[in-house]
Write an enzyme that holds these catalytic residues in place. Structure first.
Site, PDB file in Angstrom:
ATOM      1  N   GLU A  91     -46.969  -2.695  21.867  1.00 36.26           N
ATOM      2  CA  GLU A  91     -47.325  -3.905  22.172  1.00 36.26           C
ATOM      3  C   GLU A  91     -48.748  -4.186  21.479  1.00 36.26           C
ATOM      4  O   GLU A  91     -49.652  -3.225  21.188  1.00 36.26           O
ATOM      5  CB  GLU A  91     -47.926  -4.537  23.477  1.00 36.26           C
ATOM      6  N   GLU A 168     -54.247   5.695  26.280  1.00 35.79           N
ATOM      7  CA  GLU A 168     -55.398   6.139  26.172  1.00 35.79           C
ATOM      8  C   GLU A 168     -56.035   6.590  24.917  1.00 35.79           C
ATOM      9  O   GLU A 168     -55.381   7.712  24.269  1.00 35.79           O
ATOM     10  CB  GLU A 168     -55.920   7.266  27.449  1.00 35.79           C
ATOM     11  N   SER A 222     -63.712   1.876  30.567  1.00 34.40           N
ATOM     12  CA  SER A 222     -63.078   1.070  31.682  1.00 34.40           C
ATOM     13  C   SER A 222     -63.741   1.700  32.904  1.00 34.40           C
ATOM     14  O   SER A 222     -63.131   2.638  33.220  1.00 34.40           O
ATOM     15  CB  SER A 222     -61.709   1.100  31.490  1.00 34.40           C
ATOM     16  N   HIS A 224     -64.405  -0.169  36.441  1.00 37.18           N
ATOM     17  CA  HIS A 224     -63.404  -0.878  37.117  1.00 37.18           C
ATOM     18  C   HIS A 224     -63.940  -0.424  38.772  1.00 37.18           C
ATOM     19  O   HIS A 224     -63.177  -0.774  39.677  1.00 37.18           O
ATOM     20  CB  HIS A 224     -62.100  -0.579  37.180  1.00 37.18           C
ATOM     21  N   CYS A 341     -51.796  -5.374  29.279  1.00 42.06           N
ATOM     22  CA  CYS A 341     -50.972  -4.400  28.428  1.00 42.06           C
ATOM     23  C   CYS A 341     -49.867  -3.779  29.115  1.00 42.06           C
ATOM     24  O   CYS A 341     -49.859  -3.272  30.379  1.00 42.06           O
ATOM     25  CB  CYS A 341     -51.892  -3.257  27.883  1.00 42.06           C
TER      26      CYS A 341
HETATM   27  S1  SF4 Z   1     -55.320   1.243  32.211  1.00 44.17           S
HETATM   28 FE1  SF4 Z   1     -53.237   1.900  31.588  1.00 44.17          FE
HETATM   29  S2  SF4 Z   1     -52.964   2.177  29.492  1.00 44.17           S
HETATM   30 FE2  SF4 Z   1     -55.185   2.399  29.786  1.00 44.17          FE
HETATM   31  S3  SF4 Z   1     -55.616   4.490  30.439  1.00 44.17           S
HETATM   32 FE3  SF4 Z   1     -55.002   3.301  32.368  1.00 44.17          FE
HETATM   33  S4  SF4 Z   1     -53.004   3.937  32.636  1.00 44.17           S
HETATM   34 FE4  SF4 Z   1     -53.609   4.387  30.474  1.00 44.17          FE
END
Ligand code: SF4
Length: 354
Positions: A91, A168, A222, A224, A341
């Site tokens: 995507e 990733e 990321s 979170h 995603c």
């Molecule tokens: S958020 Fe989804 S695509 Fe991104 S590293 Fe984690 S599992 Fe992988």
């Protein structure tokens, strides 16, 4: 058969020379493949008949098919599902700004892997694991596909690229770095390093490796979660590379590149959206060359995580800002078009299976 879109200019020149053609033809070929986005050798008008026939018999140019596209109701984002030659689906999301003739930018969010092996608990892509890494050519082809789509729909071309789609990026670092140099090339799309951002869930050794390259590309982490106990649960990579080490690597990246690091923080209701966590986030990042992007998470039914309420998001942002850390609430684009995603791909795969 050799796939040409994964080759840099020198490699194209060397390949042609090796097969008895003048090396300068490699420069012409590079510009057809990377700048003009042409994939049919017969349309590359200055290569000569002999080379065209040779390439038709021996080479391919990666060119994914658009198998599905969705534009959201605000017309500010479009999501394309691309299929590569072996049937792999990935995507991309194009964030659309102004119509042609404006100085505004178009940004594309691209994928670096089909699927993902990182297993983040809130993510649609991670649900089925990793299928395979994408090649540099496949990564660049996504930007070229987005650029052509913008042209076709009356938008200016792609000016910014974010490596934040499926997969990733730092788990496929060599291909990612090569794709950046191809996109940045003056005979390619000439996308400036400062207009490229790579996101990671926290692969510390690779962040340090990237820092050593001293590129001007942006890094987005990321995060979170603000404590290891929660982050271990929702992002398993944290068990290997806990928060303090991750932030240390990001600081090292800032120090080596001069670039401010962006911390992505998606708020999930009742999971990581309390005021206590807002203060903990500010405490973690205070005094650093850092910026927080707060994201209203999209609903992915399969994961069971719910997006935080708008008022919680606002209060969270205010608490972080009051502590002196720069923060923005990221525009939520495309929640009506499966913009988290991996969602379009999953939904498409299910439609196909029906
Ligand atoms: S958020 Fe989804 S695509 Fe991104 S590293 Fe984690 S599992 Fe992988």
């Amino acid at each position: 058969m050799i796939e040409l879109r994964s080759l840099d200019e020198n490699e194209m020149c060397a390949y042609l020379k090796e097969h008895g053609f003048p090396a300068f033809r490699g420069k012409q070929l590079f510009s057809w493949v990377h700048q003009k986005g042409i994939v049919e050798f017969a349309e590359m008008s200055n290569l000569g008949k002999e080379l065209t026939a040779f390439l038709q018999a021996n080479a391919t140019v990666c060119s994914p098919k658009i198998v599905k596209e969705q534009i959201n109701h605000n017309q500010d984002s479009a999501k394309l599902l691309l299929e590569f030659a072996d049937g792999i689906l990935v995507e991309i999301v194009i964030m659309l700004y102004e119509r042609k003739n404006s100085r505004d930018r178009q940004t594309v969010c691209i994928s670096t892997q089909a699927g993902c092996g990182m297993g983040c608990a809130f993510c649609a892509t991670g649900l089925n694991g990793l299928e395979r890494n994408l090649t540099a050519g496949e990564i660049v082809s996504q930007v070229l596909a987005a650029d052509a789509w913008c042209e076709k729909h009356g938008y200016t071309g792609i000016s910014n690229v974010v490596y934040m789609g499926m997969g990733e990026p730092l788990a496929n670092l060599a291909a990612v770095l090569k794709s950046i140099s191809l996109l940045n090339h003056e005979k390619g799309l000439k996308i400036g390093q400062r207009r490229i951002t790579v996101s990671t869930c926290g692969l510390v050794p690779q962040i340090n490796e990237m820092a050593e390259k001293k590129l001007a590309i942006g890094l987005a982490v990321s995060l979170h979660a603000t404590n290891d106990e929660l982050r271990n649960k929702i992002m398993p990579i944290n068990q290997k590379y806990p928060i303090q080490g991750l932030i240390g690597a990001a600081q090292n990246y800032s120090a080596k590149t001069g670039r401010r690091v962006t911390y992505e923080y998606a708020l999930f209701e009742g999971v990581n959206d309390s005021q206590k966590e807002a203060l903990a986030l500010a405490k973690l990042l205070k005094g650093q060359l850092a910026h927080v992007n707060l994201i209203k998470a999209n609903l992915v039914k399969e994961t069971g995580f719910l997006p935080a309420k708008p008022e919680t998001l606002q209060k969270f942002a205010e608490a972080v800002a009051a502590s002196g850390v720069e923060v923005t609430l990221r525009e939520s684009r495309g929640s009506d078009i499966d913009a988290a995603c991996g969602q379009l791909r999953r939904h498409f795969s299910r439609e196909v299976q029906k």
